[in-house]
Design a protein around this motif. Structure first.
Motif, mmCIF file in Angstrom:
data_model
loop_
_atom_site.group_PDB
_atom_site.id
_atom_site.type_symbol
_atom_site.label_atom_id
_atom_site.label_comp_id
_atom_site.label_asym_id
_atom_site.label_seq_id
_atom_site.Cartn_x
_atom_site.Cartn_y
_atom_site.Cartn_z
ATOM 1 N N VAL A 14 -16.413 -5.889 14.638
ATOM 2 C CA VAL A 14 -16.364 -4.594 13.960
ATOM 3 C C VAL A 14 -17.754 -4.203 13.471
ATOM 4 C CG1 VAL A 14 -15.423 -3.359 11.986
ATOM 5 C CG2 VAL A 14 -13.938 -4.818 13.331
ATOM 6 N N VAL A 22 -23.852 3.773 14.317
ATOM 7 C CA VAL A 22 -24.944 4.243 13.474
ATOM 8 C C VAL A 22 -26.163 4.529 14.334
ATOM 9 C CG1 VAL A 22 -26.540 3.586 11.648
ATOM 10 C CG2 VAL A 22 -24.121 3.072 11.411
ATOM 11 N N ALA A 25 -25.971 7.670 16.407
ATOM 12 C CA ALA A 25 -25.938 8.932 15.672
ATOM 13 C C ALA A 25 -27.349 9.463 15.433
ATOM 14 C CB ALA A 25 -25.224 8.753 14.342
ATOM 15 N N ASP A 74 -19.989 20.833 10.543
ATOM 16 C CA ASP A 74 -19.015 21.428 9.644
ATOM 17 C C ASP A 74 -18.929 20.641 8.342
ATOM 18 O OD1 ASP A 74 -16.573 22.844 8.829
ATOM 19 O OD2 ASP A 74 -15.644 20.895 9.224
ATOM 20 N N MET A 75 -18.811 21.341 7.225
ATOM 21 C CA MET A 75 -18.575 20.662 5.952
ATOM 22 C C MET A 75 -17.920 21.612 4.963
ATOM 23 S SD MET A 75 -22.472 20.312 4.556
ATOM 24 C CE MET A 75 -23.068 19.625 6.081
ATOM 25 N N ASP A 76 -17.637 21.108 3.796
ATOM 26 C CA ASP A 76 -17.024 21.922 2.768
ATOM 27 C C ASP A 76 -17.970 23.055 2.376
ATOM 28 O OD1 ASP A 76 -14.676 22.002 0.964
ATOM 29 O OD2 ASP A 76 -16.240 21.954 -0.569
ATOM 30 N N ARG A 86 -31.402 19.727 1.080
ATOM 31 C CA ARG A 86 -31.831 18.357 1.317
ATOM 32 C C ARG A 86 -32.287 18.139 2.749
ATOM 33 N NH1 ARG A 86 -33.130 16.211 -3.080
ATOM 34 N NH2 ARG A 86 -33.449 14.407 -1.757
ATOM 35 N N ARG A 88 -30.510 18.258 5.474
ATOM 36 C CA ARG A 88 -29.533 17.658 6.377
ATOM 37 C C ARG A 88 -29.163 18.599 7.503
ATOM 38 N NH1 ARG A 88 -27.949 12.538 5.096
ATOM 39 N NH2 ARG A 88 -27.566 12.757 7.294
ATOM 40 N N LEU C 31 -14.258 -0.417 8.502
ATOM 41 C CA LEU C 31 -15.655 -0.766 8.219
ATOM 42 C C LEU C 31 -15.905 -0.793 6.715
ATOM 43 C CD1 LEU C 31 -17.450 1.260 11.027
ATOM 44 C CD2 LEU C 31 -17.287 -1.213 10.818
ATOM 45 N N PHE C 75 -21.912 11.940 -2.079
ATOM 46 C CA PHE C 75 -22.951 12.973 -2.121
ATOM 47 C C PHE C 75 -24.305 12.343 -2.396
ATOM 48 C CE2 PHE C 75 -20.745 17.299 -2.852
ATOM 49 C CZ PHE C 75 -19.975 17.068 -1.733
ATOM 50 N N TYR C 78 -25.426 10.779 0.850
ATOM 51 C CA TYR C 78 -25.645 11.719 1.950
ATOM 52 C C TYR C 78 -26.829 12.637 1.658
ATOM 53 C CZ TYR C 78 -24.708 15.112 5.606
ATOM 54 O OH TYR C 78 -24.819 15.931 6.695
ATOM 55 N N PHE C 79 -26.917 13.114 0.434
ATOM 56 C CA PHE C 79 -27.974 14.070 0.111
ATOM 57 C C PHE C 79 -29.247 13.397 -0.370
ATOM 58 C CE2 PHE C 79 -24.259 17.024 -0.486
ATOM 59 C CZ PHE C 79 -24.471 17.658 0.709
ATOM 60 N N LEU C 80 -29.137 12.545 -1.385
ATOM 61 C CA LEU C 80 -30.344 11.904 -1.904
ATOM 62 C C LEU C 80 -30.805 10.784 -0.990
ATOM 63 C CD1 LEU C 80 -29.593 11.828 -5.719
ATOM 64 C CD2 LEU C 80 -30.916 13.477 -4.391
ATOM 65 N N SER C 82 -30.780 10.679 2.027
ATOM 66 C CA SER C 82 -31.440 11.176 3.237
ATOM 67 C C SER C 82 -32.953 11.207 3.074
ATOM 68 C CB SER C 82 -30.918 12.561 3.589
ATOM 69 O OG SER C 82 -31.262 13.482 2.586
ATOM 70 N N ASP C 83 -33.435 11.120 1.830
ATOM 71 C CA ASP C 83 -34.883 11.049 1.627
ATOM 72 C C ASP C 83 -35.436 9.732 2.155
ATOM 73 O OD1 ASP C 83 -34.787 13.455 0.479
ATOM 74 O OD2 ASP C 83 -35.089 12.788 -1.581
ATOM 75 N N TYR C 85 -33.496 7.368 4.281
ATOM 76 C CA TYR C 85 -33.082 7.171 5.664
ATOM 77 C C TYR C 85 -32.004 8.205 5.964
ATOM 78 C CZ TYR C 85 -30.829 5.211 9.761
ATOM 79 O OH TYR C 85 -30.295 5.056 11.002
ATOM 80 N N GLU C 86 -32.262 8.982 6.983
ATOM 81 C CA GLU C 86 -31.301 10.033 7.308
ATOM 82 C C GLU C 86 -30.099 9.431 8.015
ATOM 83 O OE1 GLU C 86 -31.372 14.523 9.033
ATOM 84 O OE2 GLU C 86 -32.890 13.659 7.751
ATOM 85 N N MET C 87 -28.946 9.480 7.366
ATOM 86 C CA MET C 87 -27.785 8.875 8.006
ATOM 87 C C MET C 87 -26.707 9.914 8.259
ATOM 88 S SD MET C 87 -26.783 6.494 4.849
ATOM 89 C CE MET C 87 -27.332 6.918 3.230
ATOM 90 N N SER C 88 -25.877 9.608 9.254
ATOM 91 C CA SER C 88 -24.821 10.532 9.621
ATOM 92 C C SER C 88 -23.761 10.558 8.530
ATOM 93 C CB SER C 88 -24.196 10.091 10.939
ATOM 94 O OG SER C 88 -23.561 8.848 10.751
ATOM 95 N N VAL C 89 -22.897 11.568 8.605
ATOM 96 C CA VAL C 89 -21.789 11.648 7.658
ATOM 97 C C VAL C 89 -20.941 10.385 7.754
ATOM 98 C CG1 VAL C 89 -19.726 12.925 7.006
ATOM 99 C CG2 VAL C 89 -21.733 14.144 7.824
ATOM 100 N N THR C 91 -21.785 7.332 8.681
ATOM 101 C CA THR C 91 -22.443 6.204 8.014
ATOM 102 C C THR C 91 -22.373 6.360 6.505
ATOM 103 O OG1 THR C 91 -23.971 6.243 9.853
ATOM 104 C CG2 THR C 91 -24.533 4.811 8.025
ATOM 105 N N LEU C 168 -17.627 16.641 3.875
ATOM 106 C CA LEU C 168 -18.875 16.737 4.630
ATOM 107 C C LEU C 168 -18.581 17.003 6.109
ATOM 108 C CD1 LEU C 168 -21.011 13.969 2.923
ATOM 109 C CD2 LEU C 168 -21.162 16.439 2.661
#
Lengths: 258, 256, 220
Positions: A14, A22, A25, A74-76, A86, A88, C31, C75, C78-80, C82-83, C85-89, C91, C168
């Motif tokens: 897993v 990861v 992505a 897509d997101m909220d 940020r 993203r 996971l 959040f 995902y938001f902070l 990303s400064d 390491y940019e990770m996917s939703v 992750t 997200l």
């Protein structure tokens, strides 16, 4: 003891799968567009899982003309501006209109269509709404974070309505269901969305209005992206001139803006 | 003079301000069976637990086979392999069958290959008369059977000395004898043992020396015949007479 | 209001589409459980066997994480995050949910470890096992058995919490449900179907665990 060993192996597999996900992505150079795909006819997801709607067609055309590959994320609705700030996502198209608060955090392109609002009511009702003034007499719904929400908040500050009259919903469909179940008396929302809900849920659009808070929706860019703003505004002007936007209105909002 | 297997020198141990072992010294020689008796709370269990460093002590020395144990330099896990310990509450590994309880030390600690571990574990189970119960789990065994498996578990490590911490006091009276029988046969086979127990039948029959412990030190010491027949100290006499009384009472019950 | 509206058929036709979200829901859940289990186990070890500073640090971690809503952790990452390491939703959600559940799994594992009688590890030490062998051969296998029912509860909670990733836009079960709702406006029927899917998942999970519990049960 064997069971635990087996569990260990499964765990290991897993973890490897996760690392693979990861890893895959990351990378890829694209124009990442944020939206909140629960707002037909502007943005939604169709039976095949594709993002569709007025805004989606528009942004794909803009992308094509700027030679960019559009990737919709897509997101909220409430998370969009934060994600843009940020970094993203590169831009937002979500039927979002500028407000003073939003302008402090992001840049807006020129408007790409004229927004109007509709007030939804239950068909069998003695609620009488012919204007915004009438609307203010009732207990009504708005969607959280929208310009309609701002409108209501401002009227509370002016003392024209009580805060207790306002029911704020995260999701337009849930608000419309409550209207249908008569838990709320009226619901103000974007006109096109109002007609789409009215048709599906057997509700009435009592009146079409235009609120001052509702600037007209534009595309959101990170603060200070002057050059990008110019590029997109130029494309928008082009599209308006060529009649592309009128076509989109025909396709997606027909019957609403006649 | 023969070399001692375990030499305990000037051991001091206190829990907070309460002294438990007070300058305790004792040498245990090869093939010797030492039975430690004495009032409760006098430090008998603590003494055993200090010998294999399960309980750290304040000062003093332990020598194993002529070698001083220095916990900073000596690998205590290696020391403990050479000192078998049998607990009052058995402490069998609940999630393992009798066989695995005996084999696990051979496989994990001694790194013996599985085939050899298996035959040695079965041998030890046979030695304590538990071979037919090898696949039973602790919860399926009686107290006496559990304690016999616990003895086999300790023996499997091939220790130089065996410590028994009140091995029969958690047992129902009718189960005591099967455990004592195993211990007596061990003694007869020449195993070096230190036994904290008030089982007079065992002391009389198997002990080479009786140590009467009081307030963290040796009050009196001697062969069973000396000590039981002719105790020098009043405290020893009182203690023995109480024990004797209990012994007789139990005998009466079983006779009746 | 009737459930079986004229657009109900459309909702039912969307079932395969909804079920495609199952893969994301299940992988996020598994996971996160695994990650939370590893962190939780290390936290429990630190709190039971660690030196005072380590114990305090592990306790502070656990208290802090428990006091944070999952959404805040998500959040934050995902938001902070990303400064750095940019990770996917995906992750971000796995990490957030993993961290969130780690604080609760830590408590479960700690209770399990502490419930094992001291005599067990004393007996292991007495035959010369190292602390490492002692823990993994004697204490942990017994502790984990006692943890299974509590861990099962936590796993069911994590399964349901995994739906939070919809904010997200992770297209798991719940977000797909919202798409179907905004398309068909059949909220009740759609949520009913999603509820049933979660119910089935939870049943499979708890049944699986109780089967496992029986399999590894100590005889007697």
């Amino acid at each position: 003891m064997k069971q635990w060993q087996r569990a260990g192996w499964i765990g290991f597999l897993v973890v490897m799968a996760a690392l693979f996900l990861v890893g895959s992505a990351a990378g890829q150079e694209t124009w990442v567009i944020g939206t909140s795909a629960d707002y037909p006819p502007f943005e939604s997801v169709d039976e095949d899982g594709e993002f569709v709607g007025f805004d989606m067609d528009l942004i794909r055309e803009i992308g094509a003309r700027l030679d960019r590959e559009v990737e919709i994320q897509d997101m909220d609705f409430g998370a969009l501006i934060a994600a843009l700030e940020r970094g993203r996502i590169d831009a937002v198209i979500a039927s979002m209109s500028p407000t003073p608060e939003r302008r402090e955090r992001v840049d807006f392109t020129d408007a790409y269509y004229q927004s109007r609002q509709g007030i939804l009511v239950h068909p069998d009702t003695d609620v009488e709404i012919n204007s915004l003034e009438d609307f203010m007499q009732y207990e009504f719904a708005v969607q959280t974070g929208t310009t309609m929400d701002d409108w209501a908040t401002n009227r509370v500050e002016e003392g024209l309505i009580e805060d207790g009259q306002i029911r704020r919903y995260g999701d337009v469909t849930v608000a419309a269901m409550d209207l249908r179940n008569r838990r709320v008396e009226a619901f103000m929302l974007d006109l096109a969305v109002a007609y789409s809900l009215a048709a599906d849920l057997g509700l009435d659009v009592a009146v079409e209005v235009q609120i001052e808070e509702a600037g007209n929706p534009g595309i959101l860019l990170p603060k200070g992206s002057d050059e990008e703003l110019e590029k997109i505004n130029a494309v928008l002007a082009e599209l308006r001139e060529e009649g592309f936007i009128d076509e989109l209105i025909d396709t997606w909002l027909r019957g609403v803006y006649e | 003079m023969t070399k001692s297997i375990v030499s305990i020198r000037n051991l001091h141990k206190s829990y907070g301000k309460v002294p438990v072992l007070n300058d305790f010294s004792l040498d245990v020689y090869p093939n010797e069976v030492v039975v430690v008796i004495g009032p409760s709370g006098t430090g008998k269990s603590t003494l055993l637990r200090c010998i294999n460093y399960l309980t750290p002590f304040d000062s003093g020395e332990i020598h194993l086979d002529g070698q001083k144990i220095d916990p900073r330099k000596t690998n205590l896990n290696h020391v403990r392999q050479q000192i078998g310990m049998v607990f009052q509450d058995f402490n069998l590994f609940n999630h393992m069958s009798a066989f695995h309880n005996v084999a696990v030390g051979l496989v994990k600690v001694k790194r013996v290959n599985r085939g050899e571990a298996r035959s040695r574990a079965l041998d030890e189970l046979e030695r304590v008369g538990m071979l037919q119960y090898k696949d039973q789990y602790p919860a399926e065994l009686s107290g006496g059977q559990k304690q016999r498996v616990a003895i086999a578990r300790a023996l499997a490590m091939n220790p130089k000395i065996m410590l028994f911490d009140e091995p029969t006091s958690a047992l129902d009276p009718e189960l005591i004898e099967e455990v004592l029988a195993v211990m007596k046969s061990l003694a007869a086979a020449g195993m070096t043992m230190v036994v904290v127990s008030h089982e007079m039948s065992f002391a009389r029959e198997a002990a080479d020396r009786i140590v009467f412990m009081d307030q963290g030190a040796i009050a009196e010491m001697g062969s069973p015949s000396e000590l039981f027949a002719n105790p020098h100290k009043e405290r020893t006499r009182q203690f023995l007479s109480k024990l004797g009384y209990r012994e007789n009472e139990r005998k009466d019950e079983s006779d009746g | 209001m009737s459930i079986f509206d004229d657009r109900a058929a459309e909702v039912l036709q969307s079932l395969p589409y909804l079920l495609q979200g199952l893969g994301v829901t299940i992988s996020v859940t598994l996971l996160a459980l695994l990650l939370g289990g590893l962190i939780g186990l290390m936290g429990a070890l630190a709190r039971v066997y660690g030196a005072a500073p380590l114990r305090a640090a592990a306790a502070a971690y656990s208290r802090t994480i428990r006091s944070l809503p999952l959404l805040v952790i998500l959040f934050f990452l995902y938001f902070l995050g990303s400064d750095i390491y940019e990770m996917s939703v995906f992750t971000s959600m796995v990490l957030a949910l993993g961290i969130h559940t780690s604080a609760y799994q830590e408590g479960i594992f700690r209770a399990g470890i502490q419930s094992i009688e001291r005599g067990q590890s004393e007996a292991a030490a007495a035959i010369g096992m190292t602390p490492f062998q002692n823990f993994f051969t004697i204490v942990l296998p017994q502790a984990l058995r006692r943890c299974i029912p509590y861990w099962g509860n936590e796993a069911a909670i994590v399964l349901k919490d995994s739906s939070l990733a919809y904010v997200l836009g992770l297209t798991e079960l719940m977000r797909r449900g919202q798409y179907v709702i905004s398309r068909t406006h059949q909220a009740f029927l759609t949520y009913l179907i999603i509820g049933l899917i979660y119910l089935i998942l939870t049943l499979v999970l708890t049944r699986g665990l109780s089967y496992m519990e029986k399999r590894v049960k100590i005889p007697g």
